[in-house]
Scaffold this motif. Structure first.
Motif, short mmCIF file in Angstrom:
data_model
loop_
_atom_site.label_atom_id
_atom_site.label_comp_id
_atom_site.label_asym_id
_atom_site.label_seq_id
_atom_site.Cartn_x
_atom_site.Cartn_y
_atom_site.Cartn_z
N ASP A 1 -36.51 25.53 11.93
CA ASP A 1 -37.64 25.04 11.15
C ASP A 1 -38.95 25.20 11.91
N ARG A 2 -38.89 25.05 13.23
CA ARG A 2 -40.10 25.24 14.04
C ARG A 2 -40.62 26.65 13.94
N MET A 3 -39.72 27.63 13.83
CA MET A 3 -40.14 29.01 13.71
C MET A 3 -40.94 29.23 12.41
N ILE A 4 -40.46 28.60 11.35
CA ILE A 4 -41.18 28.69 10.08
C ILE A 4 -42.55 28.04 10.20
N ALA A 5 -42.60 26.90 10.87
CA ALA A 5 -43.88 26.19 11.05
C ALA A 5 -44.87 27.05 11.84
N LEU A 6 -44.39 27.80 12.83
CA LEU A 6 -45.27 28.67 13.60
C LEU A 6 -45.93 29.71 12.70
N ALA A 7 -45.15 30.30 11.81
CA ALA A 7 -45.72 31.30 10.89
C ALA A 7 -46.73 30.66 9.94
N GLU A 8 -46.41 29.47 9.45
CA GLU A 8 -47.32 28.79 8.54
C GLU A 8 -48.62 28.40 9.24
N GLU A 9 -48.52 27.96 10.51
CA GLU A 9 -49.72 27.62 11.27
C GLU A 9 -50.57 28.87 11.51
N SER A 10 -49.92 30.00 11.74
CA SER A 10 -50.66 31.24 11.95
C SER A 10 -51.49 31.60 10.72
N LEU A 11 -50.89 31.44 9.55
CA LEU A 11 -51.61 31.76 8.31
C LEU A 11 -52.80 30.84 8.09
N ALA A 12 -52.76 29.64 8.67
CA ALA A 12 -53.84 28.67 8.47
C ALA A 12 -55.01 28.90 9.43
N ARG A 13 -54.82 29.75 10.44
CA ARG A 13 -55.90 29.97 11.42
C ARG A 13 -56.99 30.86 10.82
N GLU B 1 -50.98 34.22 18.63
CA GLU B 1 -50.48 32.92 19.07
C GLU B 1 -49.09 32.64 18.51
N MET B 2 -48.85 33.04 17.25
CA MET B 2 -47.51 32.89 16.71
C MET B 2 -46.50 33.65 17.56
N PHE B 3 -46.85 34.88 17.93
CA PHE B 3 -45.94 35.72 18.71
C PHE B 3 -45.72 35.12 20.10
N ARG B 4 -46.78 34.61 20.73
CA ARG B 4 -46.64 34.00 22.06
C ARG B 4 -45.73 32.76 22.00
N VAL C 1 -47.77 36.88 7.63
CA VAL C 1 -48.63 36.93 8.83
C VAL C 1 -48.94 38.37 9.19
N VAL C 2 -47.93 39.24 9.15
CA VAL C 2 -48.12 40.65 9.49
C VAL C 2 -49.08 41.30 8.49
N ARG C 3 -48.84 41.11 7.21
CA ARG C 3 -49.67 41.77 6.20
C ARG C 3 -51.10 41.25 6.24
N ARG C 4 -51.26 39.95 6.48
CA ARG C 4 -52.63 39.39 6.58
C ARG C 4 -53.39 40.04 7.72
N ALA C 5 -52.73 40.19 8.88
CA ALA C 5 -53.40 40.80 10.03
C ALA C 5 -53.73 42.27 9.77
#
Length: 214
Positions: A72-84, A93-96, A136-140
């Protein structure tokens, strides 16, 4: 026919033993991966092996219970990335943070990348996580900060490479993977004069097929 009621709560001693087992499994899986036996986990927890089987029917059930929160933490990392607001910072930062979790927990790496245990539950988590990572990938890429030929399936492959670095350097420099992560991130950033990639990325189906054979 009567409807079954909610599951009865564990007695205090049973709940305590379950927590001891989860803590012991978390420590041993993180250090050694999923080859640890239930007998070893019981000894590390200071309980009899019979206690393990009263709480968990088999090792796969223990693995699934343990890694639910981590997945679940992995999913949260992706969601936080989209919010930046800064698209590249969000991706990097998601990747790190993803890499730091994997480096610190060998068991998590095996669950996510090698499909060793918890197949059904990991598959369900992937159904939630993969779209978030893809976003996250497509947004970047749409923002022009990530090279356009990067595919979401490239990311777990890169994590496998970094895992090799971490395992190799663990006795002397366990943080060495961060050096190569930085080099890789720089190579993924969009810029003029990029060298074309000579081989296509794995499709999602090919990745799942290979992960299932590990």
């Amino acid at each position: 026919m009567s409807t079954p009621g909610p599951p009865r709560p564990l007695r205090a001693d049973a709940a305590r033993n379950r927590e001891l087992l989860l803590r012991a499994a978390r420590e041993m899986f993180a250090q050694r991966g999923l080859d640890v036996t239930l007998d070893e986990i019981a000894r590390h927890a200071g309980v009899g092996v019979g206690t393990v089987y009263r709480r968990f029917a088999n090792k796969e059930e223990l693995v699934e219970a343990l890694f639910d929160d981590q997945l679940d933490r992995m999913i949260a990392l992706a969601e936080e990335s989209l919010a930046r607001a800064d698209t590249w910072d969000g991706f990097a930062e998601m990747f790190r943070r993803f890499s730091a979790l994997m480096a610190a927990d060998h068991g998590l790496r095996e669950v996510l990348l090698h499909n060793t245990y918890g197949h059904d539950r990991v598959a369900r988590i992937r159904e939630r996580f993969v779209p978030a990572m893809d976003a996250v990938v497509r947004r970047a890429q749409q923002a022009g900060v990530l090279r356009p030929d990067v595919e979401p399936t490239d990311l777990p492959i890169i994590e496998t490479m970094l895992g090799g670095v971490e395992a190799f350097a663990q006795p002397v420099r366990p943080e060495l993977y961060r050096r190569y992560l930085t080099i890789i991130l720089d190579g993924m950033r969009a810029r003029p004069g990029l060298t074309a990639l000579p081989v296509a990325a794995l499709t999602a189906e090919q990745f799942d097929e290979l992960a299932g054979k590990r």
